[in-house]
Design a protein around this motif. Structure first.
Motif: not given
Length: 377
Positions: A170, A192-193, A195-196, A200-203, A238, A240
């Motif tokens: 990222t 955030a975008d 990381l996902r 990542h399932e959660q930021v 976040g 993962m």
């Protein structure tokens, strides 16, 4: 942009059973009769169960040396609890709406027992248990068993490694994004975008502190427009595969001033000193001392206003903490941040952060991106 890691195999019933035994042993060593684990990260770690319903209904895992692990749940939530892998390692007991959950729980406890209880337990549940068993005593989990989840096994380390690699990817991508003329919130949304996009399932957070906002370590990305010449603190992470990432780098929009270069180099050297202090058997506070010494000797001691690090795992902040007064020794498998910073109010801030794990003979960074001062457009 592509994801960097495959989804790991789930933890098994045997994994959870071993954790429960470890928790009971830790409680006994702390002079306690057992643990009461309510919804939150400790319950997830011990059973894999994460209740989705509101927690005004008592849910508690009871771990003691004199009985099998028992998970007390509301009847309507029993199917969800049974679906959790770790529930197979415990006996499930349910209670129905209209019944007294504290009577059900007290049947699993000694009348005069001493128990560690989850930090996140609702006060009304703790008070209800105390009313049902007036001679019982309860202690905060973090106060009595702070290292319960601190030492990660190989599977947990693999998840933290993967999360760190995704955070690193990222960072490399965000360096190519335009900063000047955009609001902090826009760059935060990009983080955030990314990381996902990297798995990542959660930021949990995307700090973008530009110019004077960078002097606030917990600044939330705001509407300030980033300007050429700004120093920008980036701190993001976040979950993962259920485990956390957390990394910080400081970049400059265009050519940095000599002062920014100087402060950044001081922080870089402090971060290196903190990482170099990581080794088994050494007190956690030595990481803080090593990093803080570099900053103090450079004349910025009063501008380093937070601890040097925090543990990470199922949550972003958990024991151990790298701070003066924490005399517990580091142990192989511990994972924590090393993140010194210098903050000049009204002007700018600099922070550099890696997640580090303790090895048999030192420490290993999980984050490996360049820690030098990078420039962005």
């Amino acid at each position: 942009m592509t994801a960097t890691a495959a989804v790991p195999a789930p933890f098994t019933r045997d994994d959870y059973a071993a954790r429960m035994r470890r928790a009971v042993d830790a409680a006994r060593a702390a002079g306690l009769d057992g643990l009461l684990v309510t919804p939150g990260p400790d319950l997830v770690w011990l059973t894999g169960y994460r209740p989705t319903a509101l927690t005004e209904r008592l849910t508690a895992l009871v771990l003691t040396a004199d009985r099998e692990p028992t998970l007390l749940v509301p009847t309507l939530e029993r199917p969800d609890a049974e679906a959790a892998e770790g529930a197979a390692a415990a006996t499930l007991v349910d209670w129905t709406d209209g019944a007294d959950p504290y009577a059900a729980a007290s049947a699993l406890l000694r009348p005069d027992g001493r128990y560690a209880v989850s930090d996140s337990a609702w006060a009304m549940h703790l008070l209800g248990l105390q009313a049902a068993l007036p001679a019982s005593r309860y202690h905060a989990m973090t106060a009595r068993l702070p290292m319960l989840r601190a030492v990660k096994d190989a599977d947990e380390l693999a998840r933290l490694d993967a999360a760190a690699r995704a955070a690193d990817a990222t960072y490399e991508e965000i360096l190519g994004v335009r900063f000047a003329g955009r609001r902090e919130t826009e760059v935060a949304a990009d983080l955030a975008d990314l990381l996902r996009g990297f798995g990542h399932e959660q930021v949990d957070f995307t700090v973008v502190g530009s110019g004077p906002n960078g002097a606030n370590p917990h600044h939330e990305a705001g509407e300030r427009v980033i300007e050429p010449g700004d120093c920008v603190v980036l701190d993001f992470g976040g979950l993962m595969s259920g485990y956390g990432s957390d990394t910080s780098r400081t970049v400059c929009v265009g050519e940095p001033t000599d002062e920014v270069r100087e402060v950044h180099e001081v922080v870089r050297q402090a971060q290196q000193a903190g990482v170099a202090a990581v080794r088994p058997g050494v007190a956690c506070q030595e990481v803080d001392r090593a990093a803080r010494r570099v900053i103090a000797e450079a004349g910025y001691g009063e501008r380093f206003i937070h601890r040097t690090g925090h543990g990470i795992g199922l949550t972003t902040h958990e024991p151990p903490y790298m701070i003066e007064g924490e005399e517990r020794p580091m142990v192989p498998g511990m994972c924590f941040s090393v993140e010194p910073g210098v903050y000049l109010p009204g002007r700018f801030g600099v922070r550099i952060e890696d997640i580090v794990t303790v090895t048999e003979d030192g420490g290993r960074r999980l984050n490996t991106t360049n820690r030098g001062l990078r420039t962005v457009a």
